[in-house]
Motif scaffolding. Structure first.
Motif, PDB file in Angstrom:
ATOM      1  N   PRO A 297       0.467  -1.014  -0.070  1.00 53.03           N
ATOM      2  CA  PRO A 297       0.566   0.411  -0.023  1.00 53.03           C
ATOM      3  C   PRO A 297       0.902   1.464   0.221  1.00 53.03           C
ATOM      4  CG  PRO A 297      -1.221  -1.723   1.645  1.00 53.03           C
ATOM      5  CD  PRO A 297       0.647  -2.398   1.037  1.00 53.03           C
ATOM      6  N   VAL A 298       0.497   2.282  -0.525  1.00 51.07           N
ATOM      7  CA  VAL A 298       0.857   3.379  -0.836  1.00 51.07           C
ATOM      8  C   VAL A 298       0.356   4.546  -0.321  1.00 51.07           C
ATOM      9  CG1 VAL A 298       2.334   2.077  -2.640  1.00 51.07           C
ATOM     10  CG2 VAL A 298       0.266   4.284  -3.399  1.00 51.07           C
ATOM     11  N   ASP A 299       1.416   5.776   0.362  1.00 52.21           N
ATOM     12  CA  ASP A 299       0.508   7.036   1.007  1.00 52.21           C
ATOM     13  C   ASP A 299      -0.180   7.826   0.072  1.00 52.21           C
ATOM     14  OD1 ASP A 299       2.056   7.284   3.304  1.00 52.21           O
ATOM     15  OD2 ASP A 299       3.542   7.488   1.664  1.00 52.21           O
ATOM     16  N   VAL A 300       0.235   7.961  -1.403  1.00 49.58           N
ATOM     17  CA  VAL A 300      -0.991   8.640  -2.387  1.00 49.58           C
ATOM     18  C   VAL A 300      -1.221   7.942  -4.379  1.00 49.58           C
ATOM     19  CG1 VAL A 300      -1.415  10.292  -3.828  1.00 49.58           C
ATOM     20  CG2 VAL A 300      -0.475  10.873  -1.518  1.00 49.58           C
ATOM     21  N   VAL A 301      -1.982   7.552  -4.356  1.00 49.19           N
ATOM     22  CA  VAL A 301      -2.717   7.382  -5.396  1.00 49.19           C
ATOM     23  C   VAL A 301      -3.419   8.216  -6.582  1.00 49.19           C
ATOM     24  CG1 VAL A 301      -3.699   5.853  -6.707  1.00 49.19           C
ATOM     25  CG2 VAL A 301      -2.652   5.252  -4.773  1.00 49.19           C
ATOM     26  N   LEU A 302      -2.705   8.998  -7.088  1.00 51.37           N
ATOM     27  CA  LEU A 302      -3.439   9.479  -8.147  1.00 51.37           C
ATOM     28  C   LEU A 302      -3.966   9.051  -9.237  1.00 51.37           C
ATOM     29  CD1 LEU A 302      -2.138  13.657  -9.156  1.00 51.37           C
ATOM     30  CD2 LEU A 302      -3.099  11.862 -10.486  1.00 51.37           C
ATOM     31  N   VAL A 303      -4.967   9.678  -9.594  1.00 51.34           N
ATOM     32  CA  VAL A 303      -5.957   8.363 -10.909  1.00 51.34           C
ATOM     33  C   VAL A 303      -5.968   9.601 -11.904  1.00 51.34           C
ATOM     34  CG1 VAL A 303      -7.428   6.997 -11.723  1.00 51.34           C
ATOM     35  CG2 VAL A 303      -6.351   6.960  -9.913  1.00 51.34           C
ATOM     36  N   ASP A 304      -5.227  10.495 -12.701  1.00 52.78           N
ATOM     37  CA  ASP A 304      -5.981  11.284 -14.193  1.00 52.78           C
ATOM     38  C   ASP A 304      -6.176   9.781 -15.032  1.00 52.78           C
ATOM     39  OD1 ASP A 304      -6.190  13.127 -15.697  1.00 52.78           O
ATOM     40  OD2 ASP A 304      -4.536  13.523 -16.239  1.00 52.78           O
ATOM     41  N   ALA A 305      -7.330  10.128 -14.741  1.00 46.59           N
ATOM     42  CA  ALA A 305      -7.984   9.136 -15.194  1.00 46.59           C
ATOM     43  C   ALA A 305      -8.640   8.993 -16.644  1.00 46.59           C
ATOM     44  CB  ALA A 305      -9.707   8.498 -15.208  1.00 46.59           C
ATOM     45  N   PRO A 306      -8.939   7.939 -17.808  1.00 45.88           N
ATOM     46  CA  PRO A 306      -8.678   7.576 -19.018  1.00 45.88           C
ATOM     47  C   PRO A 306     -10.357   8.379 -19.457  1.00 45.88           C
ATOM     48  CG  PRO A 306      -9.080   5.536 -18.264  1.00 45.88           C
ATOM     49  CD  PRO A 306      -7.820   6.013 -17.509  1.00 45.88           C
ATOM     50  N   CYS A 307     -10.215   8.919 -20.106  1.00 45.85           N
ATOM     51  CA  CYS A 307     -12.076   9.858 -20.804  1.00 45.85           C
ATOM     52  C   CYS A 307     -12.007  10.321 -21.911  1.00 45.85           C
ATOM     53  CB  CYS A 307     -11.774  11.499 -19.337  1.00 45.85           C
ATOM     54  SG  CYS A 307     -11.039  12.657 -20.226  1.00 45.85           S
ATOM     55  N   SER A 308     -13.073  10.975 -21.778  1.00 43.09           N
ATOM     56  CA  SER A 308     -13.543  11.944 -23.030  1.00 43.09           C
ATOM     57  C   SER A 308     -12.662  12.329 -23.523  1.00 43.09           C
ATOM     58  CB  SER A 308     -14.852  12.149 -23.224  1.00 43.09           C
ATOM     59  OG  SER A 308     -15.247  13.221 -22.337  1.00 43.09           O
ATOM     60  N   ALA A 309     -11.982  13.184 -22.838  1.00 43.63           N
ATOM     61  CA  ALA A 309     -11.490  14.385 -23.181  1.00 43.63           C
ATOM     62  C   ALA A 309     -12.100  15.524 -23.639  1.00 43.63           C
ATOM     63  CB  ALA A 309     -10.088  14.025 -24.168  1.00 43.63           C
ATOM     64  N   THR A 310     -13.326  15.712 -23.798  1.00 45.24           N
ATOM     65  CA  THR A 310     -14.006  16.777 -23.588  1.00 45.24           C
ATOM     66  C   THR A 310     -13.316  17.989 -23.402  1.00 45.24           C
ATOM     67  OG1 THR A 310     -15.545  16.326 -22.190  1.00 45.24           O
ATOM     68  CG2 THR A 310     -15.852  15.786 -24.738  1.00 45.24           C
ATOM     69  N   GLY A 311     -12.664  18.276 -21.963  1.00 50.34           N
ATOM     70  CA  GLY A 311     -11.621  19.477 -21.625  1.00 50.34           C
ATOM     71  C   GLY A 311     -11.081  19.911 -22.199  1.00 50.34           C
ATOM     72  N   ILE A 312     -10.827  19.080 -23.178  1.00 51.87           N
ATOM     73  CA  ILE A 312      -9.243  19.776 -24.041  1.00 51.87           C
ATOM     74  C   ILE A 312      -9.666  20.492 -25.379  1.00 51.87           C
ATOM     75  CG2 ILE A 312      -7.686  18.912 -22.456  1.00 51.87           C
ATOM     76  CD1 ILE A 312      -6.856  16.125 -24.469  1.00 51.87           C
ATOM     77  N   PHE A 313     -10.577  20.510 -25.441  1.00 52.46           N
ATOM     78  CA  PHE A 313     -11.456  20.681 -26.833  1.00 52.46           C
ATOM     79  C   PHE A 313     -10.524  22.176 -27.774  1.00 52.46           C
ATOM     80  CE2 PHE A 313     -14.013  23.497 -24.185  1.00 52.46           C
ATOM     81  CZ  PHE A 313     -14.074  24.626 -24.866  1.00 52.46           C
ATOM     82  N   ALA A 326     -21.980   7.583 -25.862  1.00 58.69           N
ATOM     83  CA  ALA A 326     -22.043   6.325 -26.133  1.00 58.69           C
ATOM     84  C   ALA A 326     -20.766   6.406 -25.121  1.00 58.69           C
ATOM     85  CB  ALA A 326     -21.901   5.525 -27.220  1.00 58.69           C
ATOM     86  N   ILE A 327     -19.353   6.665 -25.972  1.00 60.67           N
ATOM     87  CA  ILE A 327     -18.321   6.845 -25.527  1.00 60.67           C
ATOM     88  C   ILE A 327     -18.250   7.517 -24.430  1.00 60.67           C
ATOM     89  CG2 ILE A 327     -15.752   8.415 -25.827  1.00 60.67           C
ATOM     90  CD1 ILE A 327     -15.996   8.011 -29.431  1.00 60.67           C
ATOM     91  N   ILE A 328     -18.712   8.656 -23.936  1.00 58.86           N
ATOM     92  CA  ILE A 328     -18.531   9.118 -23.188  1.00 58.86           C
ATOM     93  C   ILE A 328     -19.243   8.377 -21.803  1.00 58.86           C
ATOM     94  CG2 ILE A 328     -19.367  10.650 -21.265  1.00 58.86           C
ATOM     95  CD1 ILE A 328     -19.946  12.466 -23.430  1.00 58.86           C
ATOM     96  N   ALA A 329     -19.850   7.181 -21.990  1.00 55.28           N
ATOM     97  CA  ALA A 329     -21.040   5.873 -21.374  1.00 55.28           C
ATOM     98  C   ALA A 329     -19.460   4.940 -20.775  1.00 55.28           C
ATOM     99  CB  ALA A 329     -21.987   5.701 -21.381  1.00 55.28           C
ATOM    100  N   GLU A 330     -18.958   4.960 -22.339  1.00 55.60           N
ATOM    101  CA  GLU A 330     -17.757   3.869 -21.992  1.00 55.60           C
ATOM    102  C   GLU A 330     -16.807   4.701 -20.999  1.00 55.60           C
ATOM    103  OE1 GLU A 330     -14.778   2.297 -24.519  1.00 55.60           O
ATOM    104  OE2 GLU A 330     -16.530   2.295 -26.159  1.00 55.60           O
ATOM    105  N   MET A 331     -16.773   5.282 -20.975  1.00 57.66           N
ATOM    106  CA  MET A 331     -14.810   6.102 -20.757  1.00 57.66           C
ATOM    107  C   MET A 331     -15.592   6.321 -18.782  1.00 57.66           C
ATOM    108  SD  MET A 331     -13.234   5.525 -22.611  1.00 57.66           S
ATOM    109  CE  MET A 331     -11.668   6.166 -21.421  1.00 57.66           C
ATOM    110  N   ALA A 332     -16.937   6.425 -18.388  1.00 55.94           N
ATOM    111  CA  ALA A 332     -17.118   6.922 -16.607  1.00 55.94           C
ATOM    112  C   ALA A 332     -16.976   5.081 -16.213  1.00 55.94           C
ATOM    113  CB  ALA A 332     -18.607   6.758 -17.127  1.00 55.94           C
ATOM    114  N   GLU A 333     -17.871   4.149 -17.457  1.00 52.95           N
ATOM    115  CA  GLU A 333     -17.614   2.961 -16.577  1.00 52.95           C
ATOM    116  C   GLU A 333     -15.576   2.124 -16.561  1.00 52.95           C
ATOM    117  OE1 GLU A 333     -20.130   0.799 -15.786  1.00 52.95           O
ATOM    118  OE2 GLU A 333     -21.339   2.438 -15.810  1.00 52.95           O
ATOM    119  N   VAL A 334     -15.385   2.444 -17.771  1.00 53.60           N
ATOM    120  CA  VAL A 334     -13.793   2.337 -17.013  1.00 53.60           C
ATOM    121  C   VAL A 334     -13.298   2.901 -16.024  1.00 53.60           C
ATOM    122  CG1 VAL A 334     -11.148   2.753 -18.212  1.00 53.60           C
ATOM    123  CG2 VAL A 334     -13.274   1.719 -19.895  1.00 53.60           C
ATOM    124  N   GLN A 335     -13.635   4.836 -15.850  1.00 52.97           N
ATOM    125  CA  GLN A 335     -12.985   5.032 -14.507  1.00 52.97           C
ATOM    126  C   GLN A 335     -13.648   4.646 -13.167  1.00 52.97           C
ATOM    127  OE1 GLN A 335     -14.926   8.790 -15.629  1.00 52.97           O
ATOM    128  NE2 GLN A 335     -14.378   8.800 -17.694  1.00 52.97           N
TER     129      GLN A 335
END
Length: 425
Positions: A297-313, A326-335
């Motif tokens: 176990p570690v002190d910190v985990v940072l998860v910059d999760a794979p996503c639809s990336a709409t924020g970098i438009f 559909a892609i947004i829903a799929e990525m949400a499940e992965v996250q």
């Protein structure tokens, strides 16, 4: 006897590559950057590749308004994937947004429709030029995107439209935040926060002072926030989905012992290159986060999760067309799967930071609500004092940057970030 075909006008090959790029994005759903190498493989050099990319990217920024113009000059609406529509889009965007003379724009596009609707393209283009067609100063968002983001409010939609009107400035994170003023002066930029410099009209990144010695790395100010929430971090950190490595380098510079993991061989290669350039001490692991487990176990985990990336438009306007519901829903499940797994790696009393470069609540607020319903051993923790000026935490404790955030300073990417603390044993 058939006459030999006259050679294409100079510059036609770059326009042909731009068409290939648009086709890859709009018909096959490929990221613009991923399609670039194959689409431009026949071009002789960097300037032509840059031109093809610029034409395609500007077309994507302004495609809704380009299509309105095209439809205004045709008796019957051209299909969205018609060759004539693609050709007209790139001819018009060159004249109306990139400053190309009309004769050069049309002469280099017509060879792309030889054997097809050449007369139609020439006629529609001529009609629009004679009518002194213009594009609005602020582009119109694609209808589906505007509808999906309407819940954020009119100000955000208007801010998003303004944000795609031009490529954004270049943001740099520094390996030594104590030299922020020095690097801002040296690079002709401004500081938005300690350890961060923003530059306009930067030119070639690799030619900038400090690149070769790893004094800084490219990272949007919003993308720096997850690690800023851990500014005083020490001990062991796992950075999940770490490439290209901006957050990894921030954490390493702050003194953490970082293990950076990513599943993609290509992304791992870029991650290693950035780590080597910055001369950082980081353990790199190529692995799928759903299969890998840290040795302890570690002190910190940072998860910059794979996503639809709409924020970098702003930098990647192709996501406006590729990120379907559909892609947004799929990525949400992965996250959700990655978060559930990563939460088990954190020591009692340790921290878990979850972030996505998405403007979709399913990849942010709703994901957090889902996680908290399942994990009574985690609580939301305030982000602390490390946020850039102009960025504030939500009453619920998370941070959400939106179109319009820091707009006066040049804007920032759309992100959702939350810091969670695991209960002590």
């Amino acid at each position: 006897m058939k006459q030999p075909r006259s050679p294409d006008p100079l510059g036609t090959a770059a326009r042909r590559a731009a068409i290939r790029l648009l086709d890859a994005v709009l018909r096959r759903g490929e990221p613009l950057e991923s399609a670039l190498a194959l689409a431009t493989r026949a071009l002789p050099g960097g300037p032509d590749r840059g031109l093809a990319h610029a034409i395609a990217a500007e077309t994507l920024r302004r495609m809704t308004d380009l299509d309105v113009l095209i439809d205004s000059a045709t008796k019957q609406r051209l299909p969205d994937d018609a060759k004539a529509r693609f050709a007209l889009r790139i001819a018009l965007v060159q004249v109306l947004a990139l400053g190309t003379p009309p004769h050069a724009a049309i002469s280099t596009v017509l060879p792309l429709v030889d054997g097809g609707p050449r007369k139609l393209v020439h006629g529609v283009f001529g009609t629009l030029m004679r009518g002194q067609a213009t594009l609005p100063e602020v582009p119109t968002l694609p209808a589906g995107v505007a509808e999906r983001w309407a819940h954020w409010g009119a100000d955000v939609g208007e801010g998003a439209a303004r944000a795609i009107s031009a490529p954004p400035p270049l943001d740099l994170s520094l390996s030594d935040p104590g030299k922020t003023a020095e690097w801002a002066e040296r690079l002709g930029g401004v500081s938005l926060a300690p350890g961060h410099v923003r530059i306009k009209d930067a030119g070639q990144v690799t030619e900038l002072s400090g690149f070769a010695e790893g004094a800084w790395w490219v990272q949007d100010i919003a993308a720096s926030i997850p690690a800023r929430m851990l500014a005083d971090v020490g001990g062991s950190v796992v950075d999940v989905c770490a490439a290209p490595g901006g957050k990894t380098l921030q954490l390493a510079a702050a003194g953490a012992s970082v293990t950076a993991i990513d599943v993609s061989e290509t992304r791992i290669k870029r991650l290693r290159e950035n780590i080597a350039r910055a001369q950082a001490k980081v353990t790199v692991v190529q692995a799928d986060a759903l299969d890998w487990t840290p040795p302890a176990p570690v002190d910190v985990v940072l998860v910059d999760a794979p996503c639809s990336a709409t924020g970098i438009f702003r930098r990647h306007p192709d996501v406006l067309y590729r990120a379907t519901p559909a892609i947004i829903a799929e990525m949400a499940e992965v996250q959700a799967k990655i978060l559930a797994r990563a939460a088990e790696w954190v020591k009692p009393g340790g921290a878990l930071v979850y972030a996505t470069c998405s403007l979709e609540p399913a990849e942010g607020e709703a994901q957090l609500e889902r996680f908290m319903a399942d994990r009574s051993d985690y609580a939301i923790e305030a982000p602390g004092p490390g946020l850039p000026d102009g960025v504030t935490a939500h009453d619920g404790g998370w941070v959400r940057t939106l179109p319009g955030t820091l707009e006066a300073e040049g804007g920032c990417d759309g992100f959702f970030i939350v810091k969670l603390r695991r209960a002590s044993a």
